[in-house]
Design an enzyme around this catalytic site. Structure first.
Site, PDB file in Angstrom:
ATOM      1  N   GLU A  96     -28.521 -27.672 -30.227  1.00 24.43           N
ATOM      2  CA  GLU A  96     -27.332 -27.127 -29.582  1.00 24.43           C
ATOM      3  C   GLU A  96     -27.375 -25.601 -29.559  1.00 24.43           C
ATOM      4  O   GLU A  96     -27.950 -24.963 -30.446  1.00 24.43           O
ATOM      5  CB  GLU A  96     -26.074 -27.603 -30.319  1.00 24.43           C
ATOM      6  CG  GLU A  96     -25.887 -29.109 -30.180  1.00 24.43           C
ATOM      7  CD  GLU A  96     -24.553 -29.617 -30.744  1.00 24.43           C
ATOM      8  OE1 GLU A  96     -23.876 -30.343 -30.010  1.00 24.43           O
ATOM      9  OE2 GLU A  96     -24.213 -29.304 -31.883  1.00 24.43           O
ATOM     10  N   CYS A 109     -25.504 -17.996 -29.474  1.00 24.43           N
ATOM     11  CA  CYS A 109     -25.955 -18.398 -30.804  1.00 24.43           C
ATOM     12  C   CYS A 109     -27.014 -19.470 -30.571  1.00 24.43           C
ATOM     13  O   CYS A 109     -26.705 -20.538 -30.043  1.00 24.43           O
ATOM     14  CB  CYS A 109     -24.741 -18.938 -31.558  1.00 24.43           C
ATOM     15  SG  CYS A 109     -25.142 -19.595 -33.170  1.00 24.43           S
ATOM     16  N   CYS A 116     -32.589 -28.989 -40.165  1.00 19.51           N
ATOM     17  CA  CYS A 116     -32.816 -27.945 -41.165  1.00 19.51           C
ATOM     18  C   CYS A 116     -33.086 -28.643 -42.489  1.00 19.51           C
ATOM     19  O   CYS A 116     -32.489 -29.679 -42.780  1.00 19.51           O
ATOM     20  CB  CYS A 116     -31.575 -27.063 -41.294  1.00 19.51           C
ATOM     21  SG  CYS A 116     -31.792 -25.716 -42.484  1.00 19.51           S
ATOM     22  N   CYS A 120     -27.713 -27.255 -47.304  1.00 15.68           N
ATOM     23  CA  CYS A 120     -26.443 -26.688 -47.804  1.00 15.68           C
ATOM     24  C   CYS A 120     -25.369 -27.772 -47.680  1.00 15.68           C
ATOM     25  O   CYS A 120     -25.278 -28.448 -46.653  1.00 15.68           O
ATOM     26  CB  CYS A 120     -26.050 -25.452 -47.005  1.00 15.68           C
ATOM     27  SG  CYS A 120     -27.345 -24.199 -47.018  1.00 15.68           S
ATOM     28  N   CYS A 337     -19.419 -22.317 -36.593  1.00 14.60           N
ATOM     29  CA  CYS A 337     -20.489 -22.226 -37.592  1.00 14.60           C
ATOM     30  C   CYS A 337     -20.571 -23.507 -38.401  1.00 14.60           C
ATOM     31  O   CYS A 337     -19.558 -24.009 -38.893  1.00 14.60           O
ATOM     32  CB  CYS A 337     -20.194 -21.123 -38.598  1.00 14.60           C
ATOM     33  SG  CYS A 337     -20.174 -19.516 -37.891  1.00 14.60           S
TER      34      CYS A 337
HETATM   35  N1  SAH Z   1     -29.646 -21.165 -41.572  1.00 16.03           N
HETATM   36  C1  SAH Z   1     -29.062 -19.904 -41.360  1.00 16.03           C
HETATM   37  C2  SAH Z   1     -28.432 -19.722 -40.015  1.00 16.03           C
HETATM   38  C3  SAH Z   1     -27.683 -20.880 -39.438  1.00 16.03           C
HETATM   39  S1  SAH Z   1     -26.175 -21.321 -40.244  1.00 16.03           S
HETATM   40  C4  SAH Z   1     -28.086 -19.583 -42.484  1.00 16.03           C
HETATM   41  O1  SAH Z   1     -27.747 -20.471 -43.243  1.00 16.03           O
HETATM   42  O2  SAH Z   1     -27.704 -18.427 -42.578  1.00 16.03           O
HETATM   43  C5  SAH Z   1     -25.048 -20.055 -39.667  1.00 16.03           C
HETATM   44  C6  SAH Z   1     -23.928 -19.726 -40.634  1.00 16.03           C
HETATM   45  O3  SAH Z   1     -22.955 -20.769 -40.667  1.00 16.03           O
HETATM   46  C7  SAH Z   1     -24.382 -19.519 -42.055  1.00 16.03           C
HETATM   47  O4  SAH Z   1     -23.746 -18.409 -42.630  1.00 16.03           O
HETATM   48  C8  SAH Z   1     -23.895 -20.796 -42.711  1.00 16.03           C
HETATM   49  O5  SAH Z   1     -23.792 -20.678 -44.088  1.00 16.03           O
HETATM   50  C9  SAH Z   1     -22.577 -21.000 -42.010  1.00 16.03           C
HETATM   51  N2  SAH Z   1     -22.025 -22.346 -42.152  1.00 16.03           N
HETATM   52  C10 SAH Z   1     -22.684 -23.507 -42.316  1.00 16.03           C
HETATM   53  N3  SAH Z   1     -21.820 -24.538 -42.378  1.00 16.03           N
HETATM   54  C11 SAH Z   1     -20.580 -24.018 -42.239  1.00 16.03           C
HETATM   55  C12 SAH Z   1     -19.275 -24.573 -42.189  1.00 16.03           C
HETATM   56  N4  SAH Z   1     -19.069 -25.878 -42.281  1.00 16.03           N
HETATM   57  N5  SAH Z   1     -18.227 -23.729 -42.030  1.00 16.03           N
HETATM   58  C13 SAH Z   1     -18.424 -22.400 -41.885  1.00 16.03           C
HETATM   59  N6  SAH Z   1     -19.631 -21.805 -41.920  1.00 16.03           N
HETATM   60  C14 SAH Z   1     -20.708 -22.609 -42.090  1.00 16.03           C
HETATM   61 FE1  SF4 Z   2     -29.639 -24.898 -42.834  1.00 13.47          FE
HETATM   62 FE2  SF4 Z   2     -27.919 -24.206 -44.770  1.00 13.47          FE
HETATM   63 FE3  SF4 Z   2     -28.118 -22.687 -42.541  1.00 13.47          FE
HETATM   64 FE4  SF4 Z   2     -27.033 -25.180 -42.441  1.00 13.47          FE
HETATM   65  S1  SF4 Z   2     -26.214 -23.379 -43.530  1.00 13.47           S
HETATM   66  S2  SF4 Z   2     -28.488 -24.303 -41.000  1.00 13.47           S
HETATM   67  S3  SF4 Z   2     -28.293 -26.297 -43.973  1.00 13.47           S
HETATM   68  S4  SF4 Z   2     -29.690 -23.045 -44.108  1.00 13.47           S
END
Ligand code: SAH
Ligand code: SF4
Length: 347
Positions: A96, A109, A116, A120, A337
């Protein structure tokens, strides 16, 4: 991997490589720049390259395809006009991309991986694990196809969609150079932001390789104990070392670093957390972006209440730490996000 019928995605090639192809074909080197220019315009077929001779077009068609991803589905937020598209790559992998309209222009974005593997616990992308890395040409395709779709130039790119950019460093690095090339899309490095969950060796490398690209680090906690609860990557890279790498990045590049901090109710949003975070980063060249947690249906985390987020912000500001609360865009279409997922065309 991203080959189709034995053909290669021409969007992954830089001008030097295209020149080598022209040489191999017995064509003039200047054709490489012409082709590169057409590709950067979002041209969908070799036949549309009007100043390219038909013999060369036929040769290109034999060996290459233009890897603009197919738009399987799209939705537009009724609240703020944010556009989300589901792209299908040449091998059927789906990712996406989201495009947001700001007063200063269009910001896309993009995804860097299908899925991934960082896991997380609050993020939808990580649920199915990693399917595969995207190539540089596929990332460029996400940008060019979005421009075709909205009919307007994309002014900013953030690598904050699906995937961990620093788990796919080589392809991301190639993409950044392709999209920055003056003969191509010509987007300034300053208009690009890469977000990482904190892979330390790559933060160090990135600071050397791309001094002008903005870096955002997903911190989401003021210490190891809390960070390890939500981000498995914290077990491999201790907090103290991560902070050291971030500080060195700001010193090496002279650039402000952004810390992303998703506010999760009862997990990382107390006044003590704010105080501890402030003590870690006060006096740094930094900016904290507080993100109200976005709902993910498989997870039971809740977003912090607005008053708690505001209180957290006030504490950081009392230490002169620049801090903003991120406006949540596209939440009605699951485009915010952490809400992007390995949707396939059937669900
Ligand atoms: N993998 C990278 C970039 C993609 S995620 C990273 O983790 O930085 C983009 C952002 O969205 C990151 O800051 C991530 O922690 C945040 N994110 C992930 N899940 C989220 C959620 N459910 N609510 C708000 N932010 C979230
Ligand atoms: Fe991957 Fe964590 Fe970023 Fe989600 S927030 S895309 S699981 S690194």
């Amino acid at each position: 991997m991203a080959n189709k019928d034995g053909k290669q995605n021409i969007l992954s090639l830089n001008t030097e490589e295209l020149k080598a192809v022209m040489l191999e074909y017995g064509e003039a080197a200047f054709r490489a720049k012409q082709i590169f220019g057409w590709l950067a315009k979002g041209t969908e077929s070799f036949e549309d390259m009007l100043n390219i001779p038909s013999k060369l077009i036929a040769r290109l068609e034999e060996d290459y395809y233009i890897g603009l991803p197919c738009i399987v589905r799209s939705s537009k937020s009724a609240i703020d006009g944010t556009v989300k598209v589901l792209y299908e790559m040449a091998d059927g992998s789906c990712v996406e991309s989201v495009c947001m309209q700001y007063s200063y222009g269009n910001s896309i974005c993009i995804s860097t991986q299908a899925g991934c593997r960082m896991g997380c616990t609050f993020c939808a992308t990580g649920i199915g694990g990693l399917e595969r890395n995207l190539t540089a040409g596929e990332m460029l395709g996400e940008v060019l196809q979005m421009r075709n779709f909205i009919g307007d130039r994309i002014n900013h790119i953030v690598l904050m969609g699906m995937g961990e950019p620093f788990d796919n460093y080589e392809n991301v690095a190639r993409f950044l150079k392709l999209v920055n090339d003056k003969a191509g899309y010509n987007l300034s490095m300053r208009d690009i932001t890469v977000s990482t969950c904190g892979i330390i060796p790559m933060i160090e490398r990135f600071g050397d390789d791309f001094k002008q690209v903005n870096l955002a680090v997903s911190l989401h906690a003021p210490n190891d104990e809390i960070r390890r609860r939500t981000m498995p990557v914290a077990k491999a890279y201790p907090y103290k070392d991560l902070m050291k790498a971030c500080k060195e990045y700001t010193q090496k590049t002279g650039r402000r670093i952004t810390f992303e901090y998703s506010m999760i109710n009862g997990v990382n949003d107390s006044a003590e957390c704010a105080e501890e975070l402030a003590s870690n980063i006060k006096g740094w060249l930094s900016h904290v972006n507080l993100i109200p947690l976005n709902a993910v249906k498989e997870k039971d985390y809740k977003a912090s209440e607005t008053k708690r987020i505001k209180a957290f912000k006030s504490i950081l500001e009392s230490y002169d730490i620049a801090c903003t609360i991120r406006r949540t865009l596209g939440s009605d279409i699951d485009a915010a996000c952490g809400q992007l997922r390995n949707n396939n065309r059937n669900n």
